[in-house]
Design a protein around this motif. Structure first.
Motif, PDB file in Angstrom:
ATOM      1  N   SER A 261     -34.170  80.793  57.319  1.00 53.30           N
ATOM      2  CA  SER A 261     -33.157  81.790  56.962  1.00 53.30           C
ATOM      3  C   SER A 261     -33.548  83.143  57.527  1.00 53.30           C
ATOM      4  O   SER A 261     -34.287  83.906  56.882  1.00 53.30           O
ATOM      5  CB  SER A 261     -33.007  81.869  55.439  1.00 53.30           C
ATOM      6  N   PRO A 262     -33.075  83.468  58.723  1.00 52.15           N
ATOM      7  CA  PRO A 262     -33.427  84.760  59.339  1.00 52.15           C
ATOM      8  C   PRO A 262     -32.771  85.917  58.604  1.00 52.15           C
ATOM      9  O   PRO A 262     -31.686  85.788  58.036  1.00 52.15           O
ATOM     10  CB  PRO A 262     -32.879  84.626  60.755  1.00 52.15           C
ATOM     11  N   THR A 263     -33.437  87.071  58.613  1.00 51.92           N
ATOM     12  CA  THR A 263     -32.875  88.270  57.986  1.00 51.92           C
ATOM     13  C   THR A 263     -31.906  88.987  58.915  1.00 51.92           C
ATOM     14  O   THR A 263     -31.058  89.749  58.458  1.00 51.92           O
ATOM     15  CB  THR A 263     -33.995  89.234  57.571  1.00 51.92           C
ATOM     16  N   SER A 264     -32.019  88.770  60.213  1.00 52.39           N
ATOM     17  CA  SER A 264     -31.078  89.330  61.182  1.00 52.39           C
ATOM     18  C   SER A 264     -31.021  88.399  62.382  1.00 52.39           C
ATOM     19  O   SER A 264     -31.992  87.713  62.697  1.00 52.39           O
ATOM     20  CB  SER A 264     -31.492  90.737  61.615  1.00 52.39           C
ATOM     21  N   ILE A 265     -29.866  88.388  63.054  1.00 59.43           N
ATOM     22  CA  ILE A 265     -29.641  87.515  64.198  1.00 59.43           C
ATOM     23  C   ILE A 265     -29.027  88.343  65.311  1.00 59.43           C
ATOM     24  O   ILE A 265     -27.984  88.974  65.112  1.00 59.43           O
ATOM     25  CB  ILE A 265     -28.720  86.336  63.832  1.00 59.43           C
ATOM     26  N   ASN A 266     -29.649  88.355  66.467  1.00 59.31           N
ATOM     27  CA  ASN A 266     -29.141  89.136  67.600  1.00 59.31           C
ATOM     28  C   ASN A 266     -27.979  88.469  68.304  1.00 59.31           C
ATOM     29  O   ASN A 266     -27.031  89.142  68.724  1.00 59.31           O
ATOM     30  CB  ASN A 266     -30.247  89.373  68.624  1.00 59.31           C
ATOM     31  N   ALA A 267     -28.059  87.145  68.471  1.00 57.50           N
ATOM     32  CA  ALA A 267     -27.046  86.474  69.290  1.00 57.50           C
ATOM     33  C   ALA A 267     -27.104  84.974  69.089  1.00 57.50           C
ATOM     34  O   ALA A 267     -28.139  84.416  68.695  1.00 57.50           O
ATOM     35  CB  ALA A 267     -27.260  86.802  70.766  1.00 57.50           C
ATOM     36  N   VAL A 268     -25.988  84.337  69.365  1.00 57.33           N
ATOM     37  CA  VAL A 268     -25.924  82.890  69.565  1.00 57.33           C
ATOM     38  C   VAL A 268     -25.698  82.680  71.057  1.00 57.33           C
ATOM     39  O   VAL A 268     -24.756  83.232  71.634  1.00 57.33           O
ATOM     40  CB  VAL A 268     -24.792  82.250  68.749  1.00 57.33           C
ATOM     41  N   VAL A 269     -26.562  81.908  71.681  1.00 54.20           N
ATOM     42  CA  VAL A 269     -26.511  81.721  73.128  1.00 54.20           C
ATOM     43  C   VAL A 269     -26.189  80.259  73.430  1.00 54.20           C
ATOM     44  O   VAL A 269     -26.937  79.357  73.044  1.00 54.20           O
ATOM     45  CB  VAL A 269     -27.844  82.107  73.786  1.00 54.20           C
ATOM     46  N   GLY A 270     -25.074  80.041  74.105  1.00 55.81           N
ATOM     47  CA  GLY A 270     -24.720  78.698  74.540  1.00 55.81           C
ATOM     48  C   GLY A 270     -25.340  78.392  75.886  1.00 55.81           C
ATOM     49  O   GLY A 270     -25.307  79.221  76.802  1.00 55.81           O
ATOM     50  N   ASN A 271     -25.929  77.211  76.015  1.00 51.97           N
ATOM     51  CA  ASN A 271     -26.499  76.750  77.280  1.00 51.97           C
ATOM     52  C   ASN A 271     -25.606  75.648  77.838  1.00 51.97           C
ATOM     53  O   ASN A 271     -25.425  74.604  77.200  1.00 51.97           O
ATOM     54  CB  ASN A 271     -27.914  76.210  77.074  1.00 51.97           C
ATOM     55  N   PHE A 314     -23.076  85.168  72.651  1.00 51.62           N
ATOM     56  CA  PHE A 314     -22.101  85.717  71.713  1.00 51.62           C
ATOM     57  C   PHE A 314     -22.869  86.621  70.752  1.00 51.62           C
ATOM     58  O   PHE A 314     -23.652  86.145  69.920  1.00 51.62           O
ATOM     59  CB  PHE A 314     -21.379  84.598  70.980  1.00 51.62           C
ATOM     60  N   LEU A 315     -22.652  87.936  70.864  1.00 51.97           N
ATOM     61  CA  LEU A 315     -23.456  88.906  70.120  1.00 51.97           C
ATOM     62  C   LEU A 315     -22.931  89.143  68.710  1.00 51.97           C
ATOM     63  O   LEU A 315     -23.627  89.743  67.888  1.00 51.97           O
ATOM     64  CB  LEU A 315     -23.517  90.221  70.890  1.00 51.97           C
ATOM     65  N   THR A 316     -21.713  88.693  68.439  1.00 46.01           N
ATOM     66  CA  THR A 316     -21.136  88.718  67.097  1.00 46.01           C
ATOM     67  C   THR A 316     -20.426  87.396  66.862  1.00 46.01           C
ATOM     68  O   THR A 316     -20.244  86.589  67.797  1.00 46.01           O
ATOM     69  CB  THR A 316     -20.124  89.859  66.918  1.00 46.01           C
ATOM     70  N   ASP A 317     -20.000  87.156  65.612  1.00 42.74           N
ATOM     71  CA  ASP A 317     -19.188  85.970  65.379  1.00 42.74           C
ATOM     72  C   ASP A 317     -17.801  86.190  65.964  1.00 42.74           C
ATOM     73  O   ASP A 317     -17.493  87.260  66.517  1.00 42.74           O
ATOM     74  CB  ASP A 317     -19.170  85.595  63.896  1.00 42.74           C
ATOM     75  N   ALA A 318     -16.930  85.194  65.839  1.00 43.03           N
ATOM     76  CA  ALA A 318     -15.622  85.273  66.489  1.00 43.03           C
ATOM     77  C   ALA A 318     -14.742  86.374  65.912  1.00 43.03           C
ATOM     78  O   ALA A 318     -13.825  86.857  66.584  1.00 43.03           O
ATOM     79  CB  ALA A 318     -14.911  83.925  66.376  1.00 43.03           C
ATOM     80  N   GLY A 319     -15.035  86.811  64.702  1.00 47.77           N
ATOM     81  CA  GLY A 319     -14.283  87.898  64.094  1.00 47.77           C
ATOM     82  C   GLY A 319     -14.832  89.269  64.384  1.00 47.77           C
ATOM     83  O   GLY A 319     -14.272  90.277  63.928  1.00 47.77           O
ATOM     84  N   GLY A 320     -15.935  89.352  65.137  1.00 44.50           N
ATOM     85  CA  GLY A 320     -16.542  90.631  65.487  1.00 44.50           C
ATOM     86  C   GLY A 320     -17.573  91.122  64.501  1.00 44.50           C
ATOM     87  O   GLY A 320     -18.087  92.236  64.652  1.00 44.50           O
ATOM     88  N   SER A 321     -17.926  90.317  63.512  1.00 52.21           N
ATOM     89  CA  SER A 321     -18.931  90.704  62.525  1.00 52.21           C
ATOM     90  C   SER A 321     -20.327  90.292  62.973  1.00 52.21           C
ATOM     91  O   SER A 321     -20.490  89.353  63.766  1.00 52.21           O
ATOM     92  CB  SER A 321     -18.621  90.062  61.168  1.00 52.21           C
ATOM     93  N   SER A 322     -21.336  90.982  62.457  1.00 59.32           N
ATOM     94  CA  SER A 322     -22.718  90.626  62.766  1.00 59.32           C
ATOM     95  C   SER A 322     -23.000  89.201  62.290  1.00 59.32           C
ATOM     96  O   SER A 322     -22.475  88.753  61.263  1.00 59.32           O
ATOM     97  CB  SER A 322     -23.677  91.602  62.080  1.00 59.32           C
ATOM     98  N   TRP A 323     -23.822  88.515  63.042  1.00 52.86           N
ATOM     99  CA  TRP A 323     -24.186  87.150  62.682  1.00 52.86           C
ATOM    100  C   TRP A 323     -24.995  87.117  61.386  1.00 52.86           C
ATOM    101  O   TRP A 323     -25.795  88.005  61.121  1.00 52.86           O
ATOM    102  CB  TRP A 323     -25.017  86.514  63.788  1.00 52.86           C
ATOM    103  N   SER A 324     -24.778  86.074  60.613  1.00 53.80           N
ATOM    104  CA  SER A 324     -25.601  85.756  59.452  1.00 53.80           C
ATOM    105  C   SER A 324     -25.966  84.290  59.546  1.00 53.80           C
ATOM    106  O   SER A 324     -25.357  83.527  60.322  1.00 53.80           O
ATOM    107  CB  SER A 324     -24.845  86.016  58.146  1.00 53.80           C
TER     108      SER A 324
END
Length: 337
Positions: A261-271, A314-324
């Motif tokens: 359970s990370p406290t912050s997430i910078n990005a989700v990266v698709g390969n 993807f630096l935010t989720d699809a709604g533009g909010s910070s990742w959790s």
């Protein structure tokens, strides 16, 4: 653009697979359980001074380039000194960060061996250390910053070289003739754009997830069977795939939950490993779906006849909010054409 490349070294099962993501490399071995968090890492004990992996990038002239990674040396490892030929981080095949004979890290003049910053921290103690280097080529106003384990080791302003585009980043083990070295969780980014452009970011962890179920859209064609995700989760040795000969179709995939359970997430990266098997222009469009909203990443033009890596951050989720952790665990990631 801010994010440029990352590799957590957890997707491999063999050493030969590493250069499927990296542009080139030499004298490294993949170790499946030697990483900072128990996953994969790259290592070398027989000739650590010749270890290096190189990634081609496209960072514009005038940008501050940043590299973060975990570095570990066996206790008491010694080096021959800072060297223009052997370094820990290099840009355009020129040295930028080197290991000192005592086991410190030194920022060096571009392509040279003269220390501009020497760390107070020692990294030859048998532990993983999170290293972050910022390097800025701008003539007499060039700058550098070095952090180890989130603690500043100093900064520099002076002459490195004239401003120039960065077309390759090298991560290596320096001028090391004894002991064993390891690297893990490499991230490359810069100061361009409006997101993921800060420095330092502090110790990070890359979690590698593979699809475990089909998502809400399954419009590509599986090589065999009816399960789409099973065609794209087989790793580098797999010959399975999904394909599409039209346009406007989308495949989405679900993923297992994060193992922590990370406290912050910078990005989700698709390969994405993909190619154009025909003629003309074929595109791949990264897709992300969260909370009922689907967004697209930058369109990638596929190379004819060559299966190549494309990373989409993807630096935010699809709604533009910070990742959790919650939004990552519920996401669907895939591609369209």
């Amino acid at each position: 653009m801010t994010f440029r490349f990352c590799d957590g070294f957890d997707s491999y099962t063999a050493t030969a697979q590493v250069t499927r993501k990296w542009s080139s490399g030499s004298s490294f071995t993949f170790a499946s359980t030697a990483g900072k968090f128990g996953g994969g890492a790259l290592t070398n004990s027989s000739s650590p001074y010749s270890f290096q992996v190189v990634k081609g990038v496209s960072i514009p002239s005038g940008a501050k380039v940043r590299v973060g990674f975990y570095l570990k040396y066996s206790s008491g490892t010694t080096a021959g000194g800072t060297s223009a030929g052997y370094y820990n981080v290099g840009f355009n095949n020129n040295s930028a960060l080197s290991l000192t004979p005592l086991g410190q890290l030194a920022v060096v003049n571009y392509g040279g061996s003269t220390p501009c910053i020497t760390s107070s921290a020692f990294v030859n103690d048998g532990n993983f250390h999170w290293v972050e280097l910022e390097y800025y080529l701008n003539g007499s106003s060039s700058t550098a910053q070095l952090y180890i384990d989130g603690i500043s080791q100093g900064s520099y302003t002076g002459f490195f070289a004239s401003a120039q585009a960065i077309i390759s980043v090298t991560v290596a083990l320096g001028y090391t003739f004894s002991g064993t070295g390891w690297i893990d969780d490499v991230i490359v980014w810069d100061d361009q754009g409006s997101n993921f452009n800060t420095f330092p970011i502090g110790p990070r962890r890359i979690s590698t997830l593979v699809p475990n179920a089909d998502g809400d859209l399954a419009q590509f064609t599986p090589k065999t069977g009816t399960s789409h995700y099973a065609m794209v989760n087989g790793g580098f040795a797999s010959t399975n795939y999904v394909s599409d000969s039209g346009t406007g179709n989308v495949d989405l995939y679900k993923f297992p939950a994060l193992p922590y359970s990370p406290t912050s997430i910078n990005a989700v990266v698709g390969n994405y490993f993909a190619q154009n098997t025909g003629s003309g222009t074929t595109s791949l469009i990264p897709k992300l779906k969260t909370s009922g909203t689907t967004v697209s990443g930058a369109t990638q033009t596929l190379t004819v006849g060559i299966n190549s890596l494309y990373q989409a951050a993807f630096l935010t989720d699809a709604g533009g909010s910070s990742w959790s952790a919650t939004s990552v665990n519920a996401m669907q990631l895939g591609m369209g054409d």
